[in-house]
Write a protein that holds these residues in place. Structure first.
Motif, PDB file in Angstrom:
ATOM      1  N   PRO A   9       0.819  -1.497   0.039  1.00 47.07           N
ATOM      2  CA  PRO A   9      -0.210  -0.245  -0.125  1.00 47.07           C
ATOM      3  C   PRO A   9       0.844   1.244   0.020  1.00 47.07           C
ATOM      4  CG  PRO A   9       0.069  -1.030   2.141  1.00 47.07           C
ATOM      5  CD  PRO A   9       0.877  -1.862   1.327  1.00 47.07           C
ATOM      6  N   HIS A  10       0.271   2.360  -0.419  1.00 46.37           N
ATOM      7  CA  HIS A  10       1.047   3.789  -0.354  1.00 46.37           C
ATOM      8  C   HIS A  10       0.189   4.351   0.851  1.00 46.37           C
ATOM      9  CE1 HIS A  10       0.865   8.159  -1.818  1.00 46.37           C
ATOM     10  NE2 HIS A  10       1.545   7.986  -1.177  1.00 46.37           N
ATOM     11  N   ARG A  41       7.623   1.970   6.575  1.00 45.10           N
ATOM     12  CA  ARG A  41       8.260   2.115   5.582  1.00 45.10           C
ATOM     13  C   ARG A  41       9.501   0.854   5.554  1.00 45.10           C
ATOM     14  NH1 ARG A  41      11.856   7.522   4.543  1.00 45.10           N
ATOM     15  NH2 ARG A  41      12.632   6.721   6.613  1.00 45.10           N
ATOM     16  N   ASP A  42       9.816   0.575   6.766  1.00 40.95           N
ATOM     17  CA  ASP A  42      10.812  -0.693   7.112  1.00 40.95           C
ATOM     18  C   ASP A  42      10.344  -2.098   6.673  1.00 40.95           C
ATOM     19  OD1 ASP A  42      13.378  -0.994   8.085  1.00 40.95           O
ATOM     20  OD2 ASP A  42      12.589  -2.326   9.679  1.00 40.95           O
ATOM     21  N   HIS A  43       8.831  -1.938   6.651  1.00 39.43           N
ATOM     22  CA  HIS A  43       8.275  -3.206   6.268  1.00 39.43           C
ATOM     23  C   HIS A  43       8.028  -3.413   4.723  1.00 39.43           C
ATOM     24  CE1 HIS A  43       7.465  -3.942  10.787  1.00 39.43           C
ATOM     25  NE2 HIS A  43       7.240  -5.102  10.458  1.00 39.43           N
ATOM     26  N   GLY A  44       8.200  -2.238   3.976  1.00 40.10           N
ATOM     27  CA  GLY A  44       8.081  -2.119   2.476  1.00 40.10           C
ATOM     28  C   GLY A  44       7.006  -1.275   1.994  1.00 40.10           C
ATOM     29  N   ALA A  45       6.152  -0.684   3.010  1.00 39.91           N
ATOM     30  CA  ALA A  45       5.190   0.225   2.566  1.00 39.91           C
ATOM     31  C   ALA A  45       5.659   1.517   1.944  1.00 39.91           C
ATOM     32  CB  ALA A  45       4.018   0.744   3.854  1.00 39.91           C
ATOM     33  N   ARG A  46       5.034   1.945   0.947  1.00 40.93           N
ATOM     34  CA  ARG A  46       5.340   3.204   0.091  1.00 40.93           C
ATOM     35  C   ARG A  46       4.743   4.240   1.120  1.00 40.93           C
ATOM     36  NH1 ARG A  46       2.693   3.432  -4.998  1.00 40.93           N
ATOM     37  NH2 ARG A  46       1.055   2.109  -4.228  1.00 40.93           N
ATOM     38  N   ILE A  47       5.650   5.312   1.464  1.00 35.32           N
ATOM     39  CA  ILE A  47       5.199   6.317   2.507  1.00 35.32           C
ATOM     40  C   ILE A  47       5.307   7.802   2.114  1.00 35.32           C
ATOM     41  CG2 ILE A  47       5.659   7.480   4.670  1.00 35.32           C
ATOM     42  CD1 ILE A  47       4.490   4.596   4.882  1.00 35.32           C
ATOM     43  N   SER A  48       4.277   8.521   2.331  1.00 37.62           N
ATOM     44  CA  SER A  48       4.365  10.000   1.643  1.00 37.62           C
ATOM     45  C   SER A  48       4.135  10.730   3.056  1.00 37.62           C
ATOM     46  CB  SER A  48       3.393  10.331   0.837  1.00 37.62           C
ATOM     47  OG  SER A  48       3.679   9.604  -0.583  1.00 37.62           O
ATOM     48  N   PHE A  49       4.710  12.040   3.009  1.00 42.04           N
ATOM     49  CA  PHE A  49       4.179  12.882   4.169  1.00 42.04           C
ATOM     50  C   PHE A  49       3.928  14.362   3.601  1.00 42.04           C
ATOM     51  CE2 PHE A  49       6.294  15.516   7.478  1.00 42.04           C
ATOM     52  CZ  PHE A  49       5.351  15.552   8.344  1.00 42.04           C
ATOM     53  N   PRO A 112      -2.814   8.405  -5.453  1.00 39.01           N
ATOM     54  CA  PRO A 112      -3.700   8.288  -4.632  1.00 39.01           C
ATOM     55  C   PRO A 112      -3.333   7.516  -3.623  1.00 39.01           C
ATOM     56  CG  PRO A 112      -4.749   8.368  -6.687  1.00 39.01           C
ATOM     57  CD  PRO A 112      -2.991   8.454  -6.986  1.00 39.01           C
ATOM     58  N   PRO A 113      -3.434   7.513  -2.300  1.00 37.73           N
ATOM     59  CA  PRO A 113      -3.142   6.873  -1.351  1.00 37.73           C
ATOM     60  C   PRO A 113      -4.070   5.701  -0.932  1.00 37.73           C
ATOM     61  CG  PRO A 113      -3.859   8.571  -0.143  1.00 37.73           C
ATOM     62  CD  PRO A 113      -3.924   8.812  -1.791  1.00 37.73           C
ATOM     63  N   ASP A 114      -3.698   4.656  -0.356  1.00 37.30           N
ATOM     64  CA  ASP A 114      -4.771   3.543  -0.019  1.00 37.30           C
ATOM     65  C   ASP A 114      -5.122   3.845   1.352  1.00 37.30           C
ATOM     66  OD1 ASP A 114      -4.310   1.511  -2.202  1.00 37.30           O
ATOM     67  OD2 ASP A 114      -2.234   1.762  -1.463  1.00 37.30           O
ATOM     68  N   LEU A 115      -4.385   4.651   2.305  1.00 40.78           N
ATOM     69  CA  LEU A 115      -4.808   4.921   3.713  1.00 40.78           C
ATOM     70  C   LEU A 115      -4.241   6.384   4.067  1.00 40.78           C
ATOM     71  CD1 LEU A 115      -5.924   3.810   6.208  1.00 40.78           C
ATOM     72  CD2 LEU A 115      -3.929   3.035   6.791  1.00 40.78           C
ATOM     73  N   VAL A 116      -4.833   7.140   4.949  1.00 41.70           N
ATOM     74  CA  VAL A 116      -4.259   8.148   5.566  1.00 41.70           C
ATOM     75  C   VAL A 116      -4.163   8.230   6.942  1.00 41.70           C
ATOM     76  CG1 VAL A 116      -4.671  10.923   5.313  1.00 41.70           C
ATOM     77  CG2 VAL A 116      -5.266   9.671   3.267  1.00 41.70           C
TER      78      VAL A 116
END
Length: 450
Positions: A9-10, A41-49, A112-116
């Protein structure tokens, strides 16, 4: 890393606006939110801030002010209408942070993110949280929004009714984050960290900030004291510590890899058990041969300051010291806390002065606006602190739900504190029974600065 989900997920992290009569960047950063970002992020998710408080947004016409001595500075601000019930406060109420059109732009250019995930801090800042979530939903209407943080923990029912998030998570998020993401996105990575062992957690994703001018440090969670005005036990019931080695490694990382000079300790009990915690930590900083500045906005426990520790603090780079004094009415403080006696206070000051700290580097927090407290008591404490040769720092009392002092605050206040967290705003002295007087606060601040 393995995962039972086929799509990583993003996940978007958002630090919301502040709505208040005053706000300033005193080494602030959404550390809890970015810690969760680091885990994901350490588990592989795509992260935006996206940071609604971004002081360095590129759409600004001019560069923001930065205090070169410590990295602090003012937020962008816009005057907005005052909340209902606070129209009599003789000061502008503002949205602190980027203009709404900048936030919409920042969201629109993202995939578009999958979760916010949205964080929250002061309970009375929830209008800024609510406005932020409304903008997020106007851009990403079908994406689930989760609110966590201090407001979400202390006022969970209010947050569920008023903040606009799809889900509200209370309490520390390190253990809850992966199960929550799995429930909302279907992504189930194999856990790599132990939430009960702080040394296993990755570094917070502070590198996602636009410009990293200071770094918050949390070397421990919780506090052994149970002060009547503090919610530390509610927010973190268990005392946990990182190893000094891991903290030194983090400081060296941010300094050498990102050029950070200013670090702010946000521990509730940084100096407790000093010989096994802060002493080896500072010795490690000195051995690393780096030149940095340390600040303590969350206050230090005074009785733990010995002469050797004061000297070590000076050598390691302590620059801004704040002491948790609260009042100099030592004989009457038993109902508040049992943190310090007059003898311990004066002895600690002697140690700090002998170590070479200047008067403008050492400040003592003094609580103003406590239930039943009169202005003369605060003025007396200011005089005692100034006579001791350091700086008095007025700290406005904030009534906090679930603390021992909450009921007394509710009874003393001219507002219905239990009905709406907006009335707990410390800028309005909510526990004064009479009509608010801005002149009183101005007089106290002038006396402290004189």
């Amino acid at each position: 890393m393995t995962s039972t989900a086929t799509t990583v997920p993003h996940i978007l992290l958002v630090n919301p606006w502040i709505h208040d009569f005053a706000a300033y960047d005193f080494w602030a950063a959404p550390l809890g939110l970015l810690t969760l970002g680091g885990i994901l992020r350490d588990h592989g998710a795509r992260i935006s801030f996206v940071d609604c408080l971004d002081r360095f947004h590129p759409l600004q016409a001019a560069l923001p002010l930065v205090d070169k001595r410590c990295g602090r500075g003012p937020y962008i601000k816009t005057t907005i209408p005052k909340p209902p019930g606070l129209a009599d406060i003789p000061r502008n109420y503002c949205r602190y942070g980027v203009p709404p059109e900048w936030l919409r732009h920042d969201l629109a250019v993202l995939p578009p993110p999958d979760l916010v995930l949205v964080t929250s801090l002061m309970t009375y800042w929830y209008p800024g949280v609510r406005e932020t979530i409304a903008v997020i939903k106007s851009v990403f209407s079908d994406v689930p929004v989760v609110l966590g943080g201090i407001y979400a923990t202390l006022c969970a029912e209010h947050a569920e009714r008023h903040c606009g998030a799809d889900h509200v998570i209370s309490g520390p998020g390190e253990a809850a984050i992966l199960p929550m993401v799995a429930r909302l996105t279907g992504w189930r990575p194999t856990p790599r960290h132990d939430p009960t062992d702080l040394d296993t957690l990755p570094l917070p994703a502070l590198d996602l900030t636009r410009r990293l001018v200071h770094v918050p440090l949390l070397t421990s969670r919780g506090c052994p004291f149970q002060c009547a005005y503090c919610a530390s036990h509610r927010l973190q019931p268990r005392m946990m510590r990182r190893s000094p080695t891991s903290v030194v490694a983090e400081i060296v990382h941010w300094h050498r890899d990102h050029g950070v000079k200013d670090f702010a300790f946000y521990d509730d009990a940084l100096l407790v058990d000093a010989d096994r915690h802060i002493v080896p930590l500072l010795e490690g900083v000195i051995e690393a041969g780096i030149t940095v500045r340390f600040h303590t906005p969350n206050a230090l426990h005074i009785r733990n300051i010995t002469r050797p520790l004061a000297i070590l603090m000076r050598r390691a780079g302590f620059h801004t010291i704040r002491l948790g004094l609260e009042t100099t009415a030592f004989e009457r403080r038993q109902s508040m806390d049992r943190k310090v006696t007059e003898e311990e206070f004066l002895r600690a000051l002697n140690h700090l002065k002998a170590a070479g700290f200047a008067a403008d580097q050492v400040g003592a927090y003094l609580l103003a606006g406590l239930p039943g407290q009169d202005v003369a008591a605060v003025e007396s404490s200011i005089a005692v602190v100034k006579a001791a040769g350091i700086t008095p720092v007025i700290a406005h009392y904030t009534p906090i739900p679930h603390t021992p002092m909450w009921e007394a605050a509710v009874e003393a206040s001219r507002y219905d504190l239990a009905a709406d967290p907006i009335y707990t705003n410390n800028a309005i002295f909510p526990c004064r029974s009479e009509t608010f007087s801005w002149e009183v606060l101005t007089r106290l601040k002038t006396l402290a600065r004189a």
